[in-house]
Design a protein around this motif. Structure first.
Motif, PDB file in Angstrom:
ATOM      1  N   MET A   1       1.109  -1.627   0.053  1.00 29.06           N
ATOM      2  CA  MET A   1      -0.504   0.043  -0.178  1.00 29.06           C
ATOM      3  C   MET A   1       0.912   1.315   0.507  1.00 29.06           C
ATOM      4  O   MET A   1       1.964   0.974   1.001  1.00 29.06           O
ATOM      5  N   LYS A   2       0.951   2.252  -1.007  1.00 24.93           N
ATOM      6  CA  LYS A   2       1.045   3.308  -0.936  1.00 24.93           C
ATOM      7  C   LYS A   2       1.491   3.932   0.116  1.00 24.93           C
ATOM      8  O   LYS A   2       0.182   4.060   0.955  1.00 24.93           O
ATOM      9  N   GLY A   3       2.197   5.436   0.585  1.00 25.64           N
ATOM     10  CA  GLY A   3       2.564   6.057   1.551  1.00 25.64           C
ATOM     11  C   GLY A   3       2.900   5.090   2.543  1.00 25.64           C
ATOM     12  O   GLY A   3       2.459   6.342   4.087  1.00 25.64           O
ATOM     13  N   ILE A   4       3.233   4.120   3.158  1.00 26.58           N
ATOM     14  CA  ILE A   4       3.119   3.754   4.512  1.00 26.58           C
ATOM     15  C   ILE A   4       5.071   3.335   4.681  1.00 26.58           C
ATOM     16  O   ILE A   4       5.603   3.075   3.624  1.00 26.58           O
ATOM     17  N   LEU A   5       5.147   4.565   5.659  1.00 33.16           N
ATOM     18  CA  LEU A   5       6.587   4.101   5.370  1.00 33.16           C
ATOM     19  C   LEU A   5       7.043   3.806   7.038  1.00 33.16           C
ATOM     20  O   LEU A   5       6.240   4.218   8.563  1.00 33.16           O
ATOM     21  N   ILE A   6       8.254   3.164   7.582  1.00 27.06           N
ATOM     22  CA  ILE A   6       8.310   2.334   8.728  1.00 27.06           C
ATOM     23  C   ILE A   6       9.614   2.598   8.932  1.00 27.06           C
ATOM     24  O   ILE A   6      11.139   2.816   8.797  1.00 27.06           O
ATOM     25  N   GLY A   7      10.035   3.068  10.505  1.00 26.10           N
ATOM     26  CA  GLY A   7      11.202   4.091  10.852  1.00 26.10           C
ATOM     27  C   GLY A   7      11.357   3.000  12.261  1.00 26.10           C
ATOM     28  O   GLY A   7      10.434   2.844  13.066  1.00 26.10           O
ATOM     29  N   ALA A   8      12.494   3.265  13.230  1.00 23.68           N
ATOM     30  CA  ALA A   8      12.849   3.317  14.520  1.00 23.68           C
ATOM     31  C   ALA A   8      13.730   4.573  15.271  1.00 23.68           C
ATOM     32  O   ALA A   8      14.289   4.759  14.536  1.00 23.68           O
ATOM     33  N   ASP A   9      13.464   4.241  16.521  1.00 27.17           N
ATOM     34  CA  ASP A   9      14.347   4.979  17.377  1.00 27.17           C
ATOM     35  C   ASP A   9      15.029   3.819  18.069  1.00 27.17           C
ATOM     36  O   ASP A   9      14.737   4.318  19.597  1.00 27.17           O
ATOM     37  N   PRO A  10      16.035   2.825  17.540  1.00 23.49           N
ATOM     38  CA  PRO A  10      16.357   2.590  18.869  1.00 23.49           C
ATOM     39  C   PRO A  10      17.219   2.505  20.234  1.00 23.49           C
ATOM     40  O   PRO A  10      17.764   3.326  19.712  1.00 23.49           O
ATOM     41  N   GLU A  11      17.326   1.684  21.204  1.00 21.74           N
ATOM     42  CA  GLU A  11      18.407   2.462  22.225  1.00 21.74           C
ATOM     43  C   GLU A  11      19.257   0.966  22.313  1.00 21.74           C
ATOM     44  O   GLU A  11      18.529  -0.763  22.037  1.00 21.74           O
ATOM     45  N   PHE A  12      20.589   0.957  23.081  1.00 18.67           N
ATOM     46  CA  PHE A  12      21.033  -0.043  23.253  1.00 18.67           C
ATOM     47  C   PHE A  12      22.295   0.885  24.577  1.00 18.67           C
ATOM     48  O   PHE A  12      22.504   1.390  24.462  1.00 18.67           O
ATOM     49  N   PHE A  13      22.787  -0.802  24.762  1.00 19.05           N
ATOM     50  CA  PHE A  13      23.958  -0.422  25.779  1.00 19.05           C
ATOM     51  C   PHE A  13      24.902  -0.566  25.264  1.00 19.05           C
ATOM     52  O   PHE A  13      25.461  -1.011  23.892  1.00 19.05           O
ATOM     53  N   LEU A  14      25.844   0.128  26.004  1.00 20.31           N
ATOM     54  CA  LEU A  14      27.727  -0.145  26.149  1.00 20.31           C
ATOM     55  C   LEU A  14      27.999  -1.215  26.599  1.00 20.31           C
ATOM     56  O   LEU A  14      27.952  -1.274  27.859  1.00 20.31           O
ATOM     57  N   ARG A  15      28.996  -2.103  26.831  1.00 19.32           N
ATOM     58  CA  ARG A  15      30.015  -2.773  27.949  1.00 19.32           C
ATOM     59  C   ARG A  15      30.969  -2.714  27.238  1.00 19.32           C
ATOM     60  O   ARG A  15      31.812  -2.373  26.484  1.00 19.32           O
ATOM     61  N   ASN A  16      32.182  -2.478  28.466  1.00 15.85           N
ATOM     62  CA  ASN A  16      33.239  -3.137  29.150  1.00 15.85           C
ATOM     63  C   ASN A  16      33.893  -3.827  28.665  1.00 15.85           C
ATOM     64  O   ASN A  16      33.564  -5.194  28.889  1.00 15.85           O
ATOM     65  N   LYS A  17      35.222  -4.363  27.447  1.00 15.67           N
ATOM     66  CA  LYS A  17      35.791  -5.756  27.465  1.00 15.67           C
ATOM     67  C   LYS A  17      36.929  -6.201  28.139  1.00 15.67           C
ATOM     68  O   LYS A  17      36.156  -7.237  27.982  1.00 15.67           O
ATOM     69  N   GLU A  18      37.358  -5.385  29.047  1.00 17.13           N
ATOM     70  CA  GLU A  18      37.946  -6.098  29.943  1.00 17.13           C
ATOM     71  C   GLU A  18      37.156  -6.930  30.906  1.00 17.13           C
ATOM     72  O   GLU A  18      37.174  -7.558  31.487  1.00 17.13           O
ATOM     73  N   THR A  19      36.109  -5.550  31.319  1.00 15.58           N
ATOM     74  CA  THR A  19      35.753  -6.442  32.576  1.00 15.58           C
ATOM     75  C   THR A  19      34.004  -7.101  32.616  1.00 15.58           C
ATOM     76  O   THR A  19      33.336  -8.048  33.134  1.00 15.58           O
TER      77      THR A  19
END
Length: 269
Positions: A1-19
């Motif tokens: 169907m014309k006129g439909i668009l999908i977007g997003a605003d995802p969130e994510f965490f970071l991690r310390n590689k050593e610990t």
């Protein structure tokens, strides 16, 4: 169907590689809810959201375009964070106390959202411990949006995405904190679906699944259908399935309504 668009605003965490411990993103990528940091001329932007990173995807006309936008944003963040950090592909984490000492790390949410099934405003959670959670919110743009149509679309999103996500998403802690079944915010161009975590953004097959079932939900409603008329089960089962992360009930509903959960290799990620 014309006129439909999908977007997003995802969130994510970071991690310390050593610990191996989750690390705060405060002060690392810039941008804010009120002033996102633009990183392209196509609409992509990044921002800090408490201890999490968040990015804004471009409104996309197909799943490949959305996947390209997601990968661009993730790669950009990876390129600017300190070398000792990496992207953490989880939806909820218990942070060390020393990562939560800043004022920004204690902030949660912004404007309230609503619950499509009851019409009530959702309570904005407050942090009482060191757990934090992130979402993979989807933005649904469609022609001539109205609140009535948007609410029906969110109910359809719960059926086509919310229920299968209980099987696809390993996280069960996030819904204790926020964004349960039917969570949405009205937008001028349509509506934001806030129930899903970020589990789907790290695998292009899951991006395809999220995009195509979002389109299915919007087209279902724009064709004049309502989930309440489609269901042969009580809507409370849909709500309970999502809010309680009830995999057994999810499989029953997936079978009953022939919902899309991808191939089996993606079911238990």
């Amino acid at each position: 169907m014309k006129g439909i668009l999908i977007g997003a605003d995802p969130e994510f965490f970071l991690r310390n590689k050593e610990t191996g411990l989750p690390a705060s993103a405060v002060g690392l990528i810039g941008g804010s809810k009120f002033e996102p940091r633009r990183i392209s001329d196509q609409g992509e932007a990044i921002q800090e959201d408490g201890v999490a990173c968040e990015f804004n995807c471009k409104p996309s006309k197909d799943w490949q375009e959305l996947n390209t936008s997601i990968e661009y944003c993730l790669d950009y963040v990876k390129s600017i964070i300190p070398r000792e950090l990496e992207v953490l592909e989880t939806a909820s984490e218990e942070f060390p106390a020393f990562e939560l000492t800043s004022h920004a790390a204690q902030e949660i949410g912004c404007t309230p959202d609503f619950e499509a099934w009851t019409g009530k405003k959702n309570r904005i959670s407050s942090y009482t411990n060191n757990w934090r959670a992130v979402g993979g919110h989807l933005h649904l743009s469609y022609p001539n949006p109205t609140k009535t149509t948007s609410v029906e679309i969110i109910k359809a999103m719960d059926l086509f995405l919310g229920v299968p996500s209980v099987i696809l998403d390993k996280d069960t802690q996030r819904k204790i904190l926020y964004c349960k079944a039917g969570a949405y915010r009205m937008k001028g161009w349509g509506v934001e679906y806030r129930t899903l975590s970020n589990f789907w953004i790290f695998n292009k097959q899951l991006v395809k699944w999220a995009y195509e079932n979002s389109i299915k939900a919007v087209e279902f409603v724009l064709a004049g259908k309502k989930v309440s008329n489609f269901l042969t089960t009580n809507q409370e089962e849909i709500i309970a399935c999502i809010n309680n992360s009830d995999k057994s009930l999810a499989r029953t509903l997936v079978d009953k309504y022939k919902l899309d959960i991808l191939q089996e290799q993606y079911v238990e990620i």
